[in-house]
Write a protein that holds these residues in place. Structure first.
Motif, PDB file in Angstrom:
ATOM      1  N   GLU A  60      32.899  44.443  37.183  1.00 39.26           N
ATOM      2  CA  GLU A  60      31.977  45.416  37.783  1.00 39.26           C
ATOM      3  C   GLU A  60      30.533  45.156  37.355  1.00 39.26           C
ATOM      4  O   GLU A  60      29.622  45.225  38.170  1.00 39.26           O
ATOM      5  N   TYR A  63      32.763  46.677  42.670  1.00 41.86           N
ATOM      6  CA  TYR A  63      34.138  46.733  42.175  1.00 41.86           C
ATOM      7  C   TYR A  63      35.144  46.551  43.304  1.00 41.86           C
ATOM      8  O   TYR A  63      36.096  45.768  43.184  1.00 41.86           O
ATOM      9  N   GLN A 104      34.842  45.270  32.940  1.00 42.00           N
ATOM     10  CA  GLN A 104      35.802  44.752  33.909  1.00 42.00           C
ATOM     11  C   GLN A 104      37.174  45.403  33.755  1.00 42.00           C
ATOM     12  O   GLN A 104      37.478  46.034  32.739  1.00 42.00           O
ATOM     13  N   SER A 105      37.970  45.235  34.792  1.00 37.52           N
ATOM     14  CA  SER A 105      39.389  45.574  34.782  1.00 37.52           C
ATOM     15  C   SER A 105      40.171  44.274  34.891  1.00 37.52           C
ATOM     16  O   SER A 105      39.618  43.218  35.197  1.00 37.52           O
ATOM     17  N   CYS A 128      37.404  50.634  34.518  1.00 33.68           N
ATOM     18  CA  CYS A 128      35.977  50.324  34.506  1.00 33.68           C
ATOM     19  C   CYS A 128      35.079  51.562  34.643  1.00 33.68           C
ATOM     20  O   CYS A 128      35.399  52.627  34.114  1.00 33.68           O
ATOM     21  N   ASP A 131      33.869  53.814  30.339  1.00 39.58           N
ATOM     22  CA  ASP A 131      33.889  52.545  31.055  1.00 39.58           C
ATOM     23  C   ASP A 131      35.290  51.953  31.174  1.00 39.58           C
ATOM     24  O   ASP A 131      35.444  50.790  31.547  1.00 39.58           O
TER      25      ASP A 131
END
Length: 288
Positions: free
Chosen positions: A17, A97, A61-62, A77, A122
């Motif tokens: 993201e 995203y 990030q994921s 995220c 986050d």
């Protein structure tokens, strides 16, 4: 930028993201001395983890993990439309995203399980989305997994004063009856297991993936920067229990050092993923 990794029968996609400057290194790590920073400055800059002003560069990030049986999102995220103290996160409305999910060949309908290492801003943001003024689960077919100790901690904190991320990104999922509040022994089939890693928050968990062995592990906020590989006892100002976090981090690094396990970090700069190797009294992450 490497976004996809394969290990055994599992595919891992990074869903980035933001990757950007965050805080000055010595502000984020109160016990970081000028000498400690100087010893690592060149290496950190070469890894794009530190800029010329000694500001840390972090990735937000994921991970989408595809096992033979499930499609799992690990950490969700930052999210959109959320009131946040950090300006670059506050009420943002970009499509970054969702574009990253689509680039990985994943839609919100494809996610079977959302797993959160912990419930900080986050790591829960895309749990929900704004729909006609209401927060609704972003992933309509998913069960959302929260560790019991972590959930109980934030229930107590939210009772004292509203915690925005908990109120808009966790409670609406619970109210929609999409949440599973689980023990530390929770697993998904024979491929995904929780690893209790307290310190950053009381109920923080890492996640191990692999059939019969840990092919990959997702460390969450057990560590934020490669700086903590060189100095495992260095804890950021955000840790609820920095002493416990340091013990947990050292034990985690010792456990996976010099093994084939792929370590997927939440905030290390790209490529964010590597294998832990011993380096003197500390460690290094060998990129793959």
């Amino acid at each position: 930028m490497t976004l996809t990794f394969s290990v055994a029968d599992t595919t891992i996609h990074r869903i980035v993201e933001q990757e950007t400057t965050f805080l000055p290194a010595r502000e984020m790590f109160p016990e970081l001395t000028p000498e400690m920073l100087a010893s690592q400055r060149s290496a950190l800059q070469a890894a794009h983890a530190l800029d010329a002003q000694d500001t840390l560069i972090l990735c937000f990030q994921s991970y989408v993990v595809k096992t033979p049986h499930h499609t799992i999102l690990i950490d969700s995220c930052i999210g959109n439309d959320k009131p946040r103290a950090r300006p670059v996160w506050n009420l943002k409305t970009d499509a970054t995203y969702m574009r990253a999910l689509a680039a990985a060949g994943v839609s919100v309908d494809d996610i079977d399980v959302v797993m959160c290492t912990h419930l900080h801003t986050d790591h829960v943001g895309w749990n929900t989305r704004l729909d006609n003024g209401r927060w609704v689960p972003t992933f309509p077919n998913a069960r959302y997994v929260f560790a019991q100790r972590e959930y109980d901690y934030w229930v107590a904190q939210n009772a004292k004063a509203e915690v925005p991320a908990f109120a808009d990104s966790v409670l609406p999922v619970v109210e929609a009856q999409r949440a599973d509040i689980v023990s530390d022994e929770f697993s998904i089939g024979d491929h995904v297991r929780l690893l209790p890693t307290p310190g950053h928050t009381p109920g923080h968990v890492a996640m191990a993936v692999g059939k019969g062995r840990d092919d990959a592990v997702f460390s969450g906020d057990l560590m934020h920067s490669p700086l903590q590989l060189s100095f495992p006892e260095l804890s950021p100002k955000f840790d609820v229990d920095p002493v416990q976090a340091a013990v947990t981090r050292r034990a985690f690094l010792e456990r996976y050092c010099d093994t084939a396990t792929l370590c997927c970090t939440a905030h290390f700069p790209s490529p964010s993923v590597g294998r832990i190797r011993r380096n003197g009294d500390g460690f290094a992450c060998e990129a793959v």
